[in-house]
Design an enzyme around this catalytic site. Structure first.
Site, mmCIF file in Angstrom:
data_model
loop_
_atom_site.group_PDB
_atom_site.id
_atom_site.type_symbol
_atom_site.label_atom_id
_atom_site.label_comp_id
_atom_site.label_asym_id
_atom_site.label_seq_id
_atom_site.Cartn_x
_atom_site.Cartn_y
_atom_site.Cartn_z
ATOM 1 N N ASN A 10 0.870 -1.182 0.000
ATOM 2 C CA ASN A 10 0.000 0.000 0.000
ATOM 3 C C ASN A 10 0.902 1.225 0.000
ATOM 4 O O ASN A 10 1.530 1.534 1.003
ATOM 5 C CB ASN A 10 -0.898 -0.031 1.244
ATOM 6 C CG ASN A 10 -1.724 1.227 1.389
ATOM 7 O OD1 ASN A 10 -1.831 2.021 0.453
ATOM 8 N ND2 ASN A 10 -2.321 1.402 2.562
ATOM 9 N N TRP A 11 0.935 1.892 -1.140
ATOM 10 C CA TRP A 11 1.835 3.050 -1.250
ATOM 11 C C TRP A 11 1.289 4.287 -0.562
ATOM 12 O O TRP A 11 1.995 5.303 -0.461
ATOM 13 C CB TRP A 11 2.081 3.387 -2.725
ATOM 14 C CG TRP A 11 2.853 2.362 -3.485
ATOM 15 C CD1 TRP A 11 3.562 1.307 -2.971
ATOM 16 C CD2 TRP A 11 2.999 2.282 -4.906
ATOM 17 N NE1 TRP A 11 4.145 0.585 -3.987
ATOM 18 C CE2 TRP A 11 3.814 1.159 -5.182
ATOM 19 C CE3 TRP A 11 2.534 3.042 -5.966
ATOM 20 C CZ2 TRP A 11 4.157 0.793 -6.490
ATOM 21 C CZ3 TRP A 11 2.878 2.684 -7.255
ATOM 22 C CH2 TRP A 11 3.676 1.574 -7.520
ATOM 23 N N LYS A 12 0.024 4.266 -0.191
ATOM 24 C CA LYS A 12 -0.596 5.452 0.403
ATOM 25 C C LYS A 12 -0.397 6.645 -0.550
ATOM 26 O O LYS A 12 -0.466 6.455 -1.760
ATOM 27 C CB LYS A 12 -0.049 5.687 1.814
ATOM 28 C CG LYS A 12 -0.134 4.387 2.642
ATOM 29 C CD LYS A 12 0.167 4.542 4.098
ATOM 30 C CE LYS A 12 0.031 3.185 4.789
ATOM 31 N NZ LYS A 12 0.226 3.259 6.245
ATOM 32 N N HIS A 96 -9.252 1.335 5.480
ATOM 33 C CA HIS A 96 -7.914 1.452 6.077
ATOM 34 C C HIS A 96 -8.004 2.396 7.281
ATOM 35 O O HIS A 96 -8.777 3.360 7.269
ATOM 36 C CB HIS A 96 -6.929 1.995 5.040
ATOM 37 C CG HIS A 96 -5.514 1.940 5.536
ATOM 38 N ND1 HIS A 96 -5.006 2.887 6.397
ATOM 39 C CD2 HIS A 96 -4.537 1.038 5.333
ATOM 40 C CE1 HIS A 96 -3.759 2.567 6.689
ATOM 41 N NE2 HIS A 96 -3.449 1.449 6.053
ATOM 42 N N GLU A 98 -6.300 4.766 8.263
ATOM 43 C CA GLU A 98 -6.119 6.192 7.951
ATOM 44 C C GLU A 98 -7.396 6.780 7.378
ATOM 45 O O GLU A 98 -7.735 7.940 7.640
ATOM 46 C CB GLU A 98 -4.920 6.364 7.001
ATOM 47 C CG GLU A 98 -3.610 6.126 7.744
ATOM 48 C CD GLU A 98 -2.507 5.511 6.915
ATOM 49 O OE1 GLU A 98 -2.558 5.559 5.671
ATOM 50 O OE2 GLU A 98 -1.568 4.943 7.527
ATOM 51 N N GLU A 168 -4.846 -4.788 10.847
ATOM 52 C CA GLU A 168 -3.771 -3.815 11.038
ATOM 53 C C GLU A 168 -3.966 -3.115 12.379
ATOM 54 O O GLU A 168 -4.752 -2.160 12.483
ATOM 55 C CB GLU A 168 -3.787 -2.774 9.907
ATOM 56 C CG GLU A 168 -3.560 -3.383 8.530
ATOM 57 C CD GLU A 168 -3.030 -2.360 7.535
ATOM 58 O OE1 GLU A 168 -1.943 -2.594 7.001
ATOM 59 O OE2 GLU A 168 -3.674 -1.321 7.328
ATOM 60 N N GLY A 174 3.202 2.276 10.696
ATOM 61 C CA GLY A 174 4.151 3.373 10.496
ATOM 62 C C GLY A 174 4.943 3.735 11.733
ATOM 63 O O GLY A 174 5.596 4.764 11.778
ATOM 64 N N SER A 213 4.036 -2.193 10.110
ATOM 65 C CA SER A 213 5.498 -2.250 10.187
ATOM 66 C C SER A 213 6.072 -3.606 9.778
ATOM 67 O O SER A 213 7.055 -4.073 10.368
ATOM 68 C CB SER A 213 5.975 -1.847 11.587
ATOM 69 O OG SER A 213 5.558 -0.515 11.894
ATOM 70 N N GLY A 234 3.061 -1.170 4.160
ATOM 71 C CA GLY A 234 3.100 0.238 3.793
ATOM 72 C C GLY A 234 4.506 0.653 3.386
ATOM 73 O O GLY A 234 4.962 0.394 2.280
ATOM 74 N N GLY A 235 5.222 1.281 4.315
ATOM 75 C CA GLY A 235 6.543 1.855 4.018
ATOM 76 C C GLY A 235 7.497 0.911 3.301
ATOM 77 O O GLY A 235 8.177 1.315 2.340
HETATM 78 P P1 13P Z 1 3.492 0.338 7.521
HETATM 79 O O1 13P Z 1 3.926 -0.972 6.917
HETATM 80 O O2 13P Z 1 4.226 1.524 6.976
HETATM 81 O O3 13P Z 1 3.458 0.272 9.014
HETATM 82 O O4 13P Z 1 1.957 0.568 7.058
HETATM 83 C C1 13P Z 1 1.051 -0.468 7.219
HETATM 84 C C2 13P Z 1 -0.182 -0.118 6.484
HETATM 85 O O5 13P Z 1 -0.911 0.778 6.881
HETATM 86 C C3 13P Z 1 -0.480 -0.853 5.250
HETATM 87 O O6 13P Z 1 -1.770 -0.601 4.814
#
Ligand code: 13P
Length: 252
Positions: A10-12, A96, A98, A168, A174, A213, A234-235
């Site tokens: 997920n690149w956000k 999600h 966020e 999650e 993050g 993470s 994510g990251g």
């Molecule tokens: P991180 O892997 O950066 O913690 O993000 C997780 C996430 O929100 C994937 O959707």
């Protein structure tokens, strides 16, 4: 029932179209590393069609990061299921954390989004997870139960079998903090139990991804848990090599 692992990035709100296409070139060059693992990526909407074109024929899924439940209309800033399908998407993240925390998405909307995706032929990936205070208060299972039951409220049993769930824990997103493998397994087993109420034995075929993470260094121990069927990253998905390393670590 054995479930084929799935690792999704997920690149956000990251990557221009040019950066996205360069990532796809890196990913396809290394796909042999991910053999036996399904892959998917969630680009920002502006890059979706180009990523889908760059990955066409590779078997890598392309998912929206969000979708609206209505077919069309006066919903400024939103994207419909039909638009995602036309751009080449095969699925969509729903709810999600966020989106829930920053854009006020709530479970009733998500219930509509789940069935809208299924009607459009998109795989819904329903994201759930508890905030830190809820875990500290011992309410994790209650939160997961509510989010899941409300999010799936409009889906028929055979439709629930087509949903992917992403667990999650919000405090792990993050932050560099991850659930321990035992914590992840406990939550995933609980989620599968709730899914069984909706889908019966088909719950054994539903993939439940862990997110928060995930990195190449911790992916193997997390995904080795019996009910952890892959990862939502994510990251660490922003570099194709790192997503491939996570997939390699996830391979059964
Ligand atoms: P991180 O892997 O950066 O913690 O993000 C997780 C996430 O929100 C994937 O959707």
């Amino acid at each position: 029932m054995s479930r084929r692992p799935l690792v999704a990035g997920n690149w956000k709100m990251c990557k221009t179209r040019a950066e996205a296409v360069a990532w796809c070139t890196d990913l396809t060059a290394g796909l042999a590393d991910a053999e036996g693992v399904d892959l998917a990526v969630c680009p920002p909407a502006t890059a979706l069609a180009e990523v889908a074109a760059a990955l066409a024929g590779s078997g890598v899924g392309v998912w929206g990061q969000n979708v609206h439940q209505a077919e069309s209309g006066a919903f400024t800033g939103e994207i419909s299921t039909g638009m995602l399908v036309e751009a080449g998407a095969s699925g969509a993240l729903l709810g999600h954390s966020e989106r829930r925390a920053l854009f006020n998405e709530h479970d009733d909307q998500l219930a509509e989004k789940v069935v809208a995706c299924l009607a459009a032929g998109l795989d819904p990936v329903l994201c759930i997870g508890e905030l830190e205070y809820a875990r500290d208060a011992g309410s994790t299972e209650q939160i997961l139960d509510e989010q899941l039951r409300r999010g799936l409220a409009q889906a028929a049993p055979e439709q629930v079998a087509r949903v992917t769930v992403a667990y999650e824990p919000v405090w792990a997103i993050g932050t560099g903090r991850t659930a321990t493998p035992a914590m992840a397994q406990e939550a995933h087993a609980f989620i599968r139990g709730v899914l069984r109420d909706f889908a019966g034995d088909a719950a054994d075929g539903i993939r439940i991804l862990y997110g928060g993470s995930v990195k190449p260094e911790n992916a193997a121990e997390l995904t080795a848990q019996p009910d952890v069927d892959g990862a939502l990253v994510g990251g660490a998905s922003l570099a194709a090599a790192s997503l491939l390393a996570i997939a390699a670590a996830t391979r059964p």
